[in-house]
Write a protein that holds these residues in place. Structure first.
Motif, PDB file in Angstrom:
ATOM      1  N   THR A 173       0.819  34.169  -1.397  1.00 12.23           N
ATOM      2  CA  THR A 173       1.495  34.926  -2.462  1.00 12.23           C
ATOM      3  C   THR A 173       2.961  34.518  -2.625  1.00 12.23           C
ATOM      4  OG1 THR A 173       1.991  36.698  -0.896  1.00 12.23           O
ATOM      5  CG2 THR A 173      -0.004  36.952  -2.228  1.00 12.23           C
ATOM      6  N   PRO A 187       5.696  30.919  -3.025  1.00 18.11           N
ATOM      7  CA  PRO A 187       5.668  29.486  -3.356  1.00 18.11           C
ATOM      8  C   PRO A 187       5.586  28.614  -2.106  1.00 18.11           C
ATOM      9  CG  PRO A 187       7.361  30.620  -4.621  1.00 18.11           C
ATOM     10  CD  PRO A 187       6.880  31.603  -3.606  1.00 18.11           C
ATOM     11  N   ARG A 200       1.761  24.531  -7.249  1.00 14.20           N
ATOM     12  CA  ARG A 200       2.714  25.494  -7.807  1.00 14.20           C
ATOM     13  C   ARG A 200       1.995  26.720  -8.371  1.00 14.20           C
ATOM     14  NH1 ARG A 200       6.091  22.718 -12.176  1.00 14.20           N
ATOM     15  NH2 ARG A 200       6.971  24.809 -12.327  1.00 14.20           N
ATOM     16  N   ALA A 201       0.714  26.574  -8.694  1.00 13.43           N
ATOM     17  CA  ALA A 201      -0.049  27.701  -9.250  1.00 13.43           C
ATOM     18  C   ALA A 201      -0.610  28.622  -8.170  1.00 13.43           C
ATOM     19  CB  ALA A 201      -1.202  27.178 -10.116  1.00 13.43           C
ATOM     20  N   HIS A 216       0.477  30.351  -5.526  1.00 15.36           N
ATOM     21  CA  HIS A 216       1.053  31.656  -5.187  1.00 15.36           C
ATOM     22  C   HIS A 216       0.910  32.645  -6.347  1.00 15.36           C
ATOM     23  CE1 HIS A 216       4.601  30.469  -7.550  1.00 15.36           C
ATOM     24  NE2 HIS A 216       4.990  31.731  -7.481  1.00 15.36           N
ATOM     25  N   GLN A 217       0.941  32.130  -7.593  1.00 13.18           N
ATOM     26  CA  GLN A 217       0.732  33.017  -8.742  1.00 13.18           C
ATOM     27  C   GLN A 217      -0.703  33.542  -8.739  1.00 13.18           C
ATOM     28  OE1 GLN A 217       3.058  34.223 -11.122  1.00 13.18           O
ATOM     29  NE2 GLN A 217       1.302  35.608 -11.309  1.00 13.18           N
ATOM     30  N   LEU A 221      -0.711  36.317  -6.223  1.00 14.81           N
ATOM     31  CA  LEU A 221      -0.079  37.536  -6.727  1.00 14.81           C
ATOM     32  C   LEU A 221      -1.005  38.283  -7.692  1.00 14.81           C
ATOM     33  CD1 LEU A 221       3.553  36.220  -7.389  1.00 14.81           C
ATOM     34  CD2 LEU A 221       2.860  37.857  -5.625  1.00 14.81           C
ATOM     35  N   ASP A 222      -1.728  37.530  -8.512  1.00 12.20           N
ATOM     36  CA  ASP A 222      -2.655  38.168  -9.450  1.00 12.20           C
ATOM     37  C   ASP A 222      -3.875  38.745  -8.729  1.00 12.20           C
ATOM     38  OD1 ASP A 222      -0.978  37.511 -11.526  1.00 12.20           O
ATOM     39  OD2 ASP A 222      -2.107  35.744 -12.148  1.00 12.20           O
ATOM     40  N   GLN A 279      -2.909  33.386 -16.013  1.00 14.15           N
ATOM     41  CA  GLN A 279      -3.103  34.799 -15.732  1.00 14.15           C
ATOM     42  C   GLN A 279      -4.166  35.384 -16.655  1.00 14.15           C
ATOM     43  OE1 GLN A 279       0.438  37.288 -16.201  1.00 14.15           O
ATOM     44  NE2 GLN A 279       0.110  38.036 -14.127  1.00 14.15           N
TER      45      GLN A 279
END
Length: 425
Positions: A135, A137, A165-166, A168-169, A172-173, A211
């Motif tokens: 979660t 970078p 780079r994607a 951790h996003q 988080l989602d 997202q």
């Protein structure tokens, strides 16, 4: 706790007790019960596709009578005990004309392919497959690893950097996905969702991760116990939806469908369209979320699953299996080819209407007409009460938990027919 490890144990309980409470299939966390609307969908005897009727739809060697199955789904949805298996067919994972043996071989090949992709990703980021997720970078824009990150190498190729780079996003989602469901109390189940989304982002590097994909993937993770099977079900769903997630510096792919929605409302309800344009809503951006995540926010979890299977059954085309077996770049084309009367009967209601009227516009997905049916249902309130776009958003937000999936689909078919009739003139 029942419900945290998948549906297998729950299904066995259902068989022993005969219980039909959807809360037993999709348990809600105790602290979320008060704030979670009750689902409207309930399996109905003689309407809903049951496990008995599903099993009876197969021949001795495994050929599926898809025409009979589609009729039943469009009448009353799919019983929760068999949703995962049924979805694999309506989403095009398997050919109804295949045998049990052929599907077993294909399933094994796909599982092995998934294992190979997962190994590629694990080699770069060992956290994948560990039951954990990321979660924060792990890599900088120029490919340098972040201190204390879970990778040990520096990467220079654009594809690897973009993918990492994607991650951790995605994490988080994932931790925000369907948090009311007890299933995601388990970090292992969260990690399963994260793994699938991370591997999909690696495989489909053209679209990567955006997202909203987490909301599309989550039901597959819950319904299908095997991770590879859940991945392939999600991958097939994304064949339909991926263009909505295509991003550029100035636009999102879903704007194409928003443009179609605008044209539909302008055609079938000019007065409503003029009112929305006067409110500076002619681009229909207020419907963005509905189309991106297929009404996941407007319906309860169980009701959104019911809506999806109604949509997929209504949009079903017998050519989708062969179409989706092609590489992703080639499958963004129409599933339509010459359909004889026998194959036409194997189409869902919506797809059959499109084929009969010669409509080949792929922007005219059923989801567009579903949004149109919601707008038409709220027509009087919007015209009377909406003085600005915030009012439109508020009126539409009131439908959450208060809308019937089957009625919305039925009204969408009527609007589609009306639109095609008026558009020809």
């Amino acid at each position: 706790m029942v419900g945290r490890g998948g549906l297998t144990g729950i299904v066995n309980i259902m068989k022993r007790t005969g219980a039909e409470d959807l809360g037993d299939f999709y348990p809600i966390r105790p602290d979320c019960l008060a704030d979670t609307p009750k689902p409207r969908f309930k399996p109905r005897a003689g309407k809903t596709l049951s496990e008995r009727r599903w099993n009876a739809a197969f021949s001795e060697d495994g050929h599926l009578d898809i025409e009979k199955v589609l009729r039943r789904i469009q009448r009353g949805g799919v019983h929760p005990a068999i949703k995962g298996s049924v979805w694999e067919f309506v989403l095009g994972c398997f050919d109804p004309n295949s045998t049990y043996e052929e599907r077993d071989q294909l399933r094994q090949c796909r599982r092995e392919q998934y294992i190979r992709w997962k190994a590629e990703c694990q080699h770069m980021v060992p956290v994948i497959g560990s039951g954990k997720l990321i979660t924060t970078p792990i890599i900088t824009d120029d490919g340098q690893t972040v201190i204390d990150s879970s990778i040990n190498s520096t990467f220079s190729d654009k594809r690897s950097i973009q993918w990492m780079r994607a991650l951790h996003q995605i994490g988080l989602d994932v931790v925000r996905t369907d948090r009311a469901l007890a299933f995601y109390d388990s970090e292992k189940n969260q990690a399963k969702l994260w793994d699938i989304l991370a591997i999909y982002a690696w495989v489909d590097n053209d679209i990567s991760y955006v997202q909203g994909m987490n909301d599309i993937c989550s039901p597959m993770v819950i319904l299908l116990e095997n991770e590879a099977d859940a991945f392939w079900c999600f991958e097939r769903a994304m064949r339909r939806l991926r263009e909505n997630f295509r991003c550029s510096a100035s636009s999102m792919g879903v704007q194409t469908q928003l443009s179609t929605l605008s044209q539909v409302i302008k055609t079938v309800d000019p007065k409503l369209h003029q009112h929305l344009e006067a409110l500076d809503g002619g681009e229909y951006l207020f419907a963005f979320r509905m189309l991106m995540v297929l009404f996941r926010r407007e319906f309860t979890f169980a009701d959104s699953l019911y809506l999806w299977e109604l949509m997929w059954a209504m949009e079903y085309n017998p050519n989708i299996f062969s179409l989706y077996e092609r590489p992703i770049a080639e499958s963004d084309k129409s599933a339509e080819s010459v359909l004889n009367n026998k194959l036409l009967k194997q189409c869902g209601k919506f797809e059959r209407n499109k084929v009969k009227t010669g409509c080949t516009d792929q922007r005219s997905a059923l989801a567009v007409f579903l949004v149109a049916s919601v707008l038409e249902a709220k027509n009087k309130r919007i015209l009377k009460e909406a003085k600005g776009l915030d009012d439109v958003v508020q009126i539409l937000s009131d439908i959450t938990g208060n809308i019937d999936a089957r009625k919305v689909c039925k009204d969408a078919l009527k609007i589609h027919k009306k639109y095609l009739s008026k558009a020809k003139k």
